[in-house]
Design a protein around this motif. Structure first.
Motif, mmCIF file in Angstrom:
data_model
loop_
_atom_site.group_PDB
_atom_site.id
_atom_site.type_symbol
_atom_site.label_atom_id
_atom_site.label_comp_id
_atom_site.label_asym_id
_atom_site.label_seq_id
_atom_site.Cartn_x
_atom_site.Cartn_y
_atom_site.Cartn_z
ATOM 1 N N PRO A 144 0.823 -1.208 0.000
ATOM 2 C CA PRO A 144 0.000 0.000 0.000
ATOM 3 C C PRO A 144 0.859 1.260 0.000
ATOM 4 O O PRO A 144 1.910 1.315 0.639
ATOM 5 C CB PRO A 144 -0.799 -0.110 1.306
ATOM 6 C CG PRO A 144 -0.749 -1.544 1.675
ATOM 7 C CD PRO A 144 0.568 -2.048 1.181
ATOM 8 N N THR A 146 1.146 5.212 0.976
ATOM 9 C CA THR A 146 0.625 6.251 1.860
ATOM 10 C C THR A 146 1.193 7.595 1.426
ATOM 11 O O THR A 146 2.415 7.746 1.349
ATOM 12 C CB THR A 146 1.009 5.973 3.328
ATOM 13 O OG1 THR A 146 0.444 4.725 3.736
ATOM 14 C CG2 THR A 146 0.477 7.078 4.234
ATOM 15 N N THR A 155 -1.486 6.845 10.641
ATOM 16 C CA THR A 155 -2.565 6.161 9.934
ATOM 17 C C THR A 155 -2.240 4.688 9.712
ATOM 18 O O THR A 155 -1.135 4.223 9.965
ATOM 19 C CB THR A 155 -2.832 6.832 8.576
ATOM 20 O OG1 THR A 155 -1.688 6.637 7.717
ATOM 21 C CG2 THR A 155 -3.072 8.325 8.752
ATOM 22 N N THR A 157 -3.111 1.142 6.909
ATOM 23 C CA THR A 157 -3.455 0.749 5.541
ATOM 24 C C THR A 157 -4.271 -0.533 5.598
ATOM 25 O O THR A 157 -4.526 -1.089 6.671
ATOM 26 C CB THR A 157 -2.203 0.521 4.687
ATOM 27 O OG1 THR A 157 -1.529 -0.660 5.151
ATOM 28 C CG2 THR A 157 -1.259 1.713 4.752
ATOM 29 N N SER A 158 -4.644 -1.021 4.436
ATOM 30 C CA SER A 158 -5.411 -2.271 4.377
ATOM 31 C C SER A 158 -4.638 -3.436 4.979
ATOM 32 O O SER A 158 -5.236 -4.402 5.466
ATOM 33 C CB SER A 158 -5.793 -2.579 2.928
ATOM 34 O OG SER A 158 -4.637 -2.688 2.108
ATOM 35 N N MET A 258 -7.523 5.369 7.738
ATOM 36 C CA MET A 258 -6.926 4.367 6.846
ATOM 37 C C MET A 258 -6.730 4.973 5.463
ATOM 38 O O MET A 258 -7.665 5.515 4.872
ATOM 39 C CB MET A 258 -7.832 3.136 6.747
ATOM 40 C CG MET A 258 -7.420 2.143 5.681
ATOM 41 S SD MET A 258 -8.584 0.761 5.600
ATOM 42 C CE MET A 258 -8.305 0.195 3.912
ATOM 43 N N PHE A 259 -5.513 4.890 4.956
ATOM 44 C CA PHE A 259 -5.242 5.306 3.583
ATOM 45 C C PHE A 259 -5.363 4.108 2.651
ATOM 46 O O PHE A 259 -4.756 3.052 2.886
ATOM 47 C CB PHE A 259 -3.846 5.918 3.467
ATOM 48 C CG PHE A 259 -3.796 7.378 3.792
ATOM 49 C CD1 PHE A 259 -4.263 8.315 2.885
ATOM 50 C CD2 PHE A 259 -3.291 7.818 5.007
ATOM 51 C CE1 PHE A 259 -4.232 9.670 3.188
ATOM 52 C CE2 PHE A 259 -3.259 9.165 5.316
ATOM 53 C CZ PHE A 259 -3.725 10.096 4.399
ATOM 54 N N ALA A 260 -6.173 4.276 1.615
ATOM 55 C CA ALA A 260 -6.272 3.280 0.550
ATOM 56 C C ALA A 260 -6.114 4.042 -0.756
ATOM 57 O O ALA A 260 -7.046 4.197 -1.542
ATOM 58 C CB ALA A 260 -7.601 2.543 0.606
ATOM 59 N N ARG A 263 -1.332 1.334 -4.658
ATOM 60 C CA ARG A 263 -0.291 0.389 -4.271
ATOM 61 C C ARG A 263 0.935 0.596 -5.159
ATOM 62 O O ARG A 263 0.814 1.058 -6.300
ATOM 63 C CB ARG A 263 -0.796 -1.058 -4.396
ATOM 64 C CG ARG A 263 -1.900 -1.384 -3.391
ATOM 65 C CD ARG A 263 -2.468 -2.777 -3.611
ATOM 66 N NE ARG A 263 -1.479 -3.830 -3.394
ATOM 67 C CZ ARG A 263 -1.151 -4.314 -2.196
ATOM 68 N NH1 ARG A 263 -1.733 -3.834 -1.098
ATOM 69 N NH2 ARG A 263 -0.264 -5.280 -2.082
#
Length: 452
Positions: A144, A146, A155, A157-158, A258-260, A263
């Protein structure tokens, strides 16, 4: 030159494991594989599998509500992460064991170590060992991304969602791709108060716009606070959580952020440049149609190449690599008309062109339908099914099929066969409907809603 191995695979995910197994069994090769974390890769350990299990878990609350409408005396109660989480990790452990056993039983030597390239034939392991191979396959996947904004270090991530000790009461998800949207729906279904920021005009950029719009409306109707044209600018850690300032200057408190936001390929600090491997602007390994890099002895498959980042595609690429290199059967990878699903609620199943892309190819007809499904309508839910076929005027082929509905992922697999075979709109029309089903609408749309 005498090498230690015919093939050395770096990465124990779906693509690398498939290539290693096939090279050892069908290619009669001496094969080794190195994995620095857990076998199974993104899909099994921190992607498709745990995510889909969470999708299942998140749907039961709504199912309970539907069951009451159908006459069942049931109450959903609250979701218990402490019950679900250990069962989830037990299942991932089981699947990792299967991956390890596949390699062992097929004669692949494995190293639980990080691997770096010294040159086109030499690999240095984090154990200190150095080995050589006639061919090297890079299957290291991605991670992921960021963005570099103030407070980003606070934060998640997934990758982190599955490792949380407990679910937050509130979360901000930043991003509008399929990972962001899937986790917004999952966490909302598990009882988390979800807000989602996306800087663009509509979520799911790159997918069919109307299909994405249908999902966005459904997410908002369910209670997800989806804010388009909005992004996070600063994040501050304060008592009780994180204070987020957005592009409109608003400050909002969340327990987690959460940062999405995309990738990146795992190509850093691997010695690829030293070995002469050409990387693209995004850090991906540049390969040809046969997955060969700029170095003739080094190949790459899966997300590290940033072609189509889907597990079944990585598996196909791994198999094609073995056909090409070890079975004297040059096999290009077919990336045309790959079906896929987005596991939001409702799901999106899609294959082929979006309407926006198809317009650029020539004159088209668009067929679409919106309706309430029988099961959800009886239960009093407002959910609507959306289906679209995009048809070429020139040869009548179905260029794209898009389904937004419960179980759309299951439906698109079968519709994908027809589209991949080059079915025409008349082929769909000649097929007798299965009644009463949602899918019958795919063969009963008779009149285009628009032509371009």
């Amino acid at each position: 030159m005498d090498f230690d191995y015919d093939l050395f695979v770096i990465g124990g995910g779906s693509g690398g494991v498939r290539a290693a197994r096939l090279a050892a069994t069908e290619g009669n090769a001496r094969v080794a594989l190195a994995e620095e974390y857990r076998y199974g890769g993104t899909c099994v350990i921190r992607g498709c599998v745990p995510k889909k299990l969470m999708v299942f878990a998140s749907g039961y609350g709504e199912m309970m509500e539907d069951a009451r409408a159908y006459g069942w005396d049931v109450e959903a109660g609250d979701f218990d992460w402490q019950v679900f989480r250990p069962r989830l990790h037990a299942e991932l452990d089981r699947l990792e064991g299967i991956y390890r056993n596949i390699l062992k039983s097929n004669g692949v030597e494995t190293f639980d170590a990080r691997a770096e390239l010294i040159d086109a034939h030499t690999i240095k392991l984090s154990t200190g060992q150095t080995v050589t191979a006639k061919h090297i396959l890079l299957a290291t996947g991605g991670h992921p991304f960021t963005p570099d904004i103030e407070g980003a270090e606070h934060t998640i991530t997934s990758n982190d969602i599955f490792l949380l000790d407990e679910l937050p009461k509130s979360i901000l998800i930043v991003g509008g791709g399929f990972i962001a949207c899937e986790f917004a729906c999952i966490l909302h279904g598990l009882g988390v108060q979800v807000t989602q920021y996306y800087r663009g005009e509509m979520i799911l950029r790159g997918f069919d716009f109307e299909s994405a719009s249908h999902i966005a409306a459904a997410m908002q109707e369910r209670g997800i606070d989806l804010r388009l044209r909005t992004n996070a600018t600063t994040i501050k850690k304060v008592d009780g959580g994180l204070s987020v300032t957005d592009t409109d200057g608003r400050e909002t408190m969340f327990e987690k952020v959460m940062f999405a936001t995309g990738r990146k390929p795992n190509t850093s600090d691997m010695g690829l440049e030293n070995a002469g491997v050409t990387l693209g602007k995004g850090g991906q390994v540049e390969v040809d149609d046969y997955s060969q890099s700029s170095v003739p002895t080094i190949y790459a498959v899966g997300d590290v190449t940033n072609r189509i980042n889907l597990t079944p595609v990585a598996i196909r690429e791994g198999a094609a690599f073995v056909e090409t290199v070890f079975k004297d059967n040059p096999t290009p990878v077919d990336h045309h008309l790959v079906p896929s699903a987005v596991f939001t609620q409702p799901e999106l199943g899609t294959i082929g062109m979006s309407e926006e892309d198809a317009r650029d190819e020539g004159p088209i007809e668009v067929y679409e339908t919106r309706f309430k499904g029988m099961q959800s309508a009886f239960a009093g839910r407002e959910d609507k099914v959306y289906m679209k076929l995009i048809v070429s005027k020139a040869d009548r082929r179905v260029l794209g099929c898009h389904i937004v509905a419960d179980h759309a992922g299951e439906l698109i697999q079968l519709a994908g066969i027809a589209v991949k075979m080059g079915a025409t709109k008349e082929d769909f029309d000649r097929t007798v409907a299965v009644h009463p089903t949602m899918s019958e609408e795919l063969v009963t749309m008779k009149t285009p809603v628009r032509e371009t």
